[in-house]
Design a protein around this motif. Structure first.
Motif, mmCIF file in Angstrom:
data_model
loop_
_atom_site.group_PDB
_atom_site.id
_atom_site.type_symbol
_atom_site.label_atom_id
_atom_site.label_comp_id
_atom_site.label_asym_id
_atom_site.label_seq_id
_atom_site.Cartn_x
_atom_site.Cartn_y
_atom_site.Cartn_z
ATOM 1 N N ASP A 11 1.658 33.670 -10.521
ATOM 2 C CA ASP A 11 3.194 32.969 -10.950
ATOM 3 C C ASP A 11 3.650 33.035 -9.535
ATOM 4 O OD1 ASP A 11 4.219 31.684 -12.315
ATOM 5 O OD2 ASP A 11 5.437 33.260 -13.947
ATOM 6 N N ASN A 59 10.480 34.163 -7.346
ATOM 7 C CA ASN A 59 10.031 35.541 -8.153
ATOM 8 C C ASN A 59 8.756 35.208 -7.727
ATOM 9 O OD1 ASN A 59 12.661 35.935 -8.320
ATOM 10 N ND2 ASN A 59 12.835 34.008 -9.877
ATOM 11 N N ASN A 114 -0.760 48.141 -9.928
ATOM 12 C CA ASN A 114 -1.243 46.957 -9.962
ATOM 13 C C ASN A 114 -2.429 46.489 -9.639
ATOM 14 O OD1 ASN A 114 -0.885 43.664 -10.308
ATOM 15 N ND2 ASN A 114 -0.333 43.028 -7.897
ATOM 16 N N VAL A 139 4.685 36.743 -8.362
ATOM 17 C CA VAL A 139 4.243 37.967 -9.306
ATOM 18 C C VAL A 139 2.576 38.219 -9.107
ATOM 19 C CG1 VAL A 139 2.923 38.788 -11.601
ATOM 20 C CG2 VAL A 139 5.026 37.488 -12.011
ATOM 21 N N GLY A 151 9.880 40.806 -6.418
ATOM 22 C CA GLY A 151 8.946 40.777 -6.869
ATOM 23 C C GLY A 151 7.360 41.212 -6.323
#
Length: 764
Positions: free
Chosen positions: A83, A96, A167, A98, A42
């Motif tokens: 996250d 993982n 992003n 974010v 990620g």
């Protein structure tokens, strides 16, 4: 295991992110719970090695739920991730993430009172910085605090996020500034000696009213309330209440968030009078008896802390003038609560010897260091003197080149050395001015000018000005070098063209073109002298056929070459609006070094200002002026003589007093004149926001003496004229405005009287 999941989730929420996702663990045999691989998924912008650096475990370590929770908290605390989830399967630790977006742009919408650059300097977030909700909320609070400081407690701020590709986000703060939060009521609790109305005049904060559009003092400001506490303390201490305290200052916001109720709770304590006043000197060569007259404190008067401070300043300055730079004066106060008396003993002790090691100037970008240094009354190697330091700071402020001047005393290289740091903040010194005004003498007029008061950062003054009015027109160019040849001597020149309409007074117009050279220097802080030379070419025009014979027989074209000087002794607290002190000024001008005219003219001016109260709102002033001119080999001209009336003798028109042609009624000026004024300025009892003051006055004077007059041709009575009157002055945002009503009480039949005078001037 459930307990650790809950702890990790709670930590994430407190840090401003979303709750972490933890994949349920599968029970393995003891040999299979070793972390063989760490896999990061990620991440796009942040390297996997960076993520691994925040973990509490590494490959080859046994799986430990406690260390996994520590790793989770560590990753969230970086603020890099929105996250994070951690799972473990078949020896692989899967992480993982974010990533939090990057801020592309920050914008403000709805703000008019506070500009973008002011708001932007308060934010933690910047473009190209990682976006986090925690920092956004902190910045929202900072913006709200700025609005509260400016009196807008009803302001709201709503942050909006605009998602972009890669992003990235745009962060927009939508602002509703709301109305200024006013002050509905100011209350005082515990006050007995002074009523609420008297104390309301002491503090800066005022109750809101529709007519207070030119001030912000009726908006709530917590810093102003703190300052008000100090103002109240000073006021009570000056009135004898040495035990006074402000117990609290409470501001309560109304339910609609539009206004505040402010309540000051005070404890007045006992009122004291001055008792015995003594001076004790620990320095052998200082005799206390010689210093006693400097203390303006009388036994039996009500105690006043301001008088104590004034006494310390007077003693410090007097002893400093005797060569004692290192002194320490402390007032030892003894209260006798039974009798209500305070005895004070001023103890003079020798303080530590400190010398000025160096003077540093900081904050100046454009202004040269020497411009600041030359205003200092102290130089490197001098004995430190607080009075000289205070005067030096005042001189730097008087330059009017800086928004603020802060002088700090810093430790030097040894205990007996100090470094003076002069921290200045520059302001614009270039001016383009447009002015308009009206005066009873000059009528309506307009002004325009270009000026640079700090040319090339050297403190030089260059000005080009234009004046166009109903009775005069002028254009002038002037330059001043305040420190000519690096000495405390000013030098400058003036070039001008002037046209004046004198038809109403003397039935002619005058044109004058000239150049002047001038120089000025100081003998002391109070005593100064200036010298000047001027050459002017003059021309009379539009002379009425029925004008005075004296005027018609004068050569309409002539030139003047004059040299002069002015000696001034000035002890006033202000040259613009004096309220205390005095001045004396003597001027002489001699014409005859070339040109067609030869004469000697002398003027003497003086004034004395005496405040009748400590706040200097009631001021009694007396002013006087006299002058004499005589020709050398030739008669004096009308334009060279003195004209009395108007501004210098109210109750009479400009040139309304003095010699006058019997047939034409034209004023021809007097060779001698004198005028005087006794005036009382006082407050009108209106709120200070109005900036209105009243005055009552009596003017007196006379003028006489004419060259070349025939018997029975000129009214020339040197008898005393006098008038009485009253007026109102307003320091308006558009400039000073004055209105005077006066009545002549001593006059001659041929004088021209004037009851009403109005003056108004402004610059934009």
């Amino acid at each position: 295991m459930l307990r650790n999941v809950k702890a990790a989730a709670l930590a994430a929420v407190l840090l401003g992110g979303t709750a972490p996702t933890i994949i349920p663990m599968v029970a393995y045999a003891q040999g299979s719970s070793v972390i063989r691989e760490i896999r990061v998924d990620g991440n796009n912008r942040i390297e996997s090695e960076t993520v691994n650096a925040y973990l509490s475990v590494k490959e080859g370590d046994p799986y430990d739920p406690q260390k996994i929770n520590e790793s989770l908290k560590s990753l969230f605390s970086t603020g890099l991730f929105a996250d994070v989830s951690i799972g473990f399967d078949q020896g692989v630790l899967k992480i993982n993430v974010v990533e939090n977006p990057i801020i592309n742009r920050i914008a403000f919408e709805g703000n008019t009172r506070l500009k973008d650059d002011v708001l932007g300097t308060e934010l933690q977030l910047r473009p190209r910085v990682v976006y986090t909700r925690t920092k956004v909320q902190a910045d929202v609070q900072r913006i709200l605090e700025l609005y509260r400081r400016s009196g807008r407690f009803a302001a709201t701020v709503e942050p909006k996020v605009i998602q972009l590709e890669q992003n990235r986000v745009d962060l927009v703060f939508e602002i509703d500034e709301g109305e200024a939060t006013g002050v509905r009521k100011v209350n005082f609790v515990g006050n007995k000696a002074f009523d609420d109305g008297e104390l309301s005049e002491v503090i800066r904060t005022t109750e809101s009213a529709w007519w207070k559009i030119l001030t912000s003092d009726d908006n709530y400001d917590p810093d102003r309330v703190t300052f008000d506490r100090e103002l109240l303390r000073r006021y009570y201490l000056s009135a004898g209440y040495a035990d006074f305290q402000v117990l609290s200052s409470v501001a309560e916001l109304t339910p609609d968030r539009s206004d505040f109720f402010i309540t000051y709770t005070v404890s007045e304590g006992q009122r004291y009078k001055f008792g015995d006043i003594n001076i004790v000197s620990q320095i052998d060569k200082i005799d206390p008896a010689t210093l006693t007259p400097l203390i303006e404190i009388e036994k039996g008067d009500w105690y006043n802390a301001d008088l104590v401070d004034d006494a310390i300043d007077a003693l410090t300055n007097s002893i400093g003038d005797q060569g004692y730079a290192f002194i320490d004066i402390r007032p030892n106060i003894e209260r006798d609560r039974e009798t209500g008396v305070i005895n004070i003993t001023f103890t003079i002790a020798e303080g530590p010897k400190v010398y000025v090691e160096r003077i540093d100037v900081v904050g100046n970008v454009r202004t040269l260091d020497e411009v600041v240094r030359r205003e200092f009354r102290l130089v490197e190697g001098d004995a430190f003197s607080s009075s000289k330091l205070k005067r030096s700071r005042q001189r730097v402020e008087n330059l009017n080149f800086f928004k603020s001047v802060d002088v700090k005393t810093l430790p030097g290289s040894s205990p007996d050395q100090t470094v003076l740091e002069v921290d200045v903040e520059e302001k614009s010194t270039g001016e383009f001015s447009i002015g308009a005004g009206y005066g009873t003498d000059d009528g309506a007029f307009g002004q325009a000018g270009i000026r640079e008061r700090n040319l090339l950062g050297k403190g030089q003054d260059l000005r080009l000005g234009f004046t166009i009015g109903s009775s005069s027109q002028q254009v002038d160019l002037s330059f001043t070098e305040p420190y000519f040849l690096d000495r405390d001597v000013s030098a400058g020149f003036d070039i001008y063209r002037r046209e004046e309409d004198n038809q109403d007074e003397s039935s002619y117009d005058e044109k004058q073109t000239g150049i002047g050279l001038r120089s000025g220097f100081r003998y002391s802080e109070a005593l100064s002298q200036s010298v000047r030379y001027g050459y002017a070419v003059n021309e009379y025009s539009d002379i009425d056929s029925d004008a005075s014979r004296l005027l018609r027989e004068e050569d309409p074209e002539f030139s003047e070459s004059t040299i002069g000087q002015t000696l001034t002794y000035d002890q006033r607290d202000s040259t613009l609006t004096p309220k205390e002190g005095y001045f004396v000024q003597v001027s002489n001008d001699f014409a005859g070094l070339g040109g067609s005219e030869t004469y000697l003219r002398t003027r003497v001016n003086g004034g004395y200002y005496y405040p009748l109260d400590r706040e200097k709102t009631w001021v009694l002033s007396t002013k006087a002026s006299t002058g004499y001119i005589f020709g050398i080999g030739d008669d004096t001209r009308i334009s060279q003589r003195f004209f009395t009336g108007g501004a210098n003798l109210r109750g009479f028109e400009s040139a309304g007093v003095g010699p006058r042609d019997i047939a034409t009624k034209d004023a021809v000026g007097g060779k001698f004149f004198y005028t005087g004024t006794v005036q009382m300025d006082f407050p009108l009892g209106l709120p200070s926001e109005f900036a209105l003051t009243g005055r009552v006055f009596s003017d007196f004077g006379a003028s006489e003496g004419v060259d070349g007059a025939r018997p029975g041709e000129i009214y020339d009575e040197g008898s005393l004229r006098a008038s009485v009157g009253f007026g109102v002055g307003w320091e308006s945002p558009f400039g000073p405005i004055g209105v005077d009503l006066s009545q002549a009480v001593l006059k001659e039949d041929f004088d021209k009287e004037e009851v009403f005078r109005l003056s108004f001037g402004t610059r934009f």
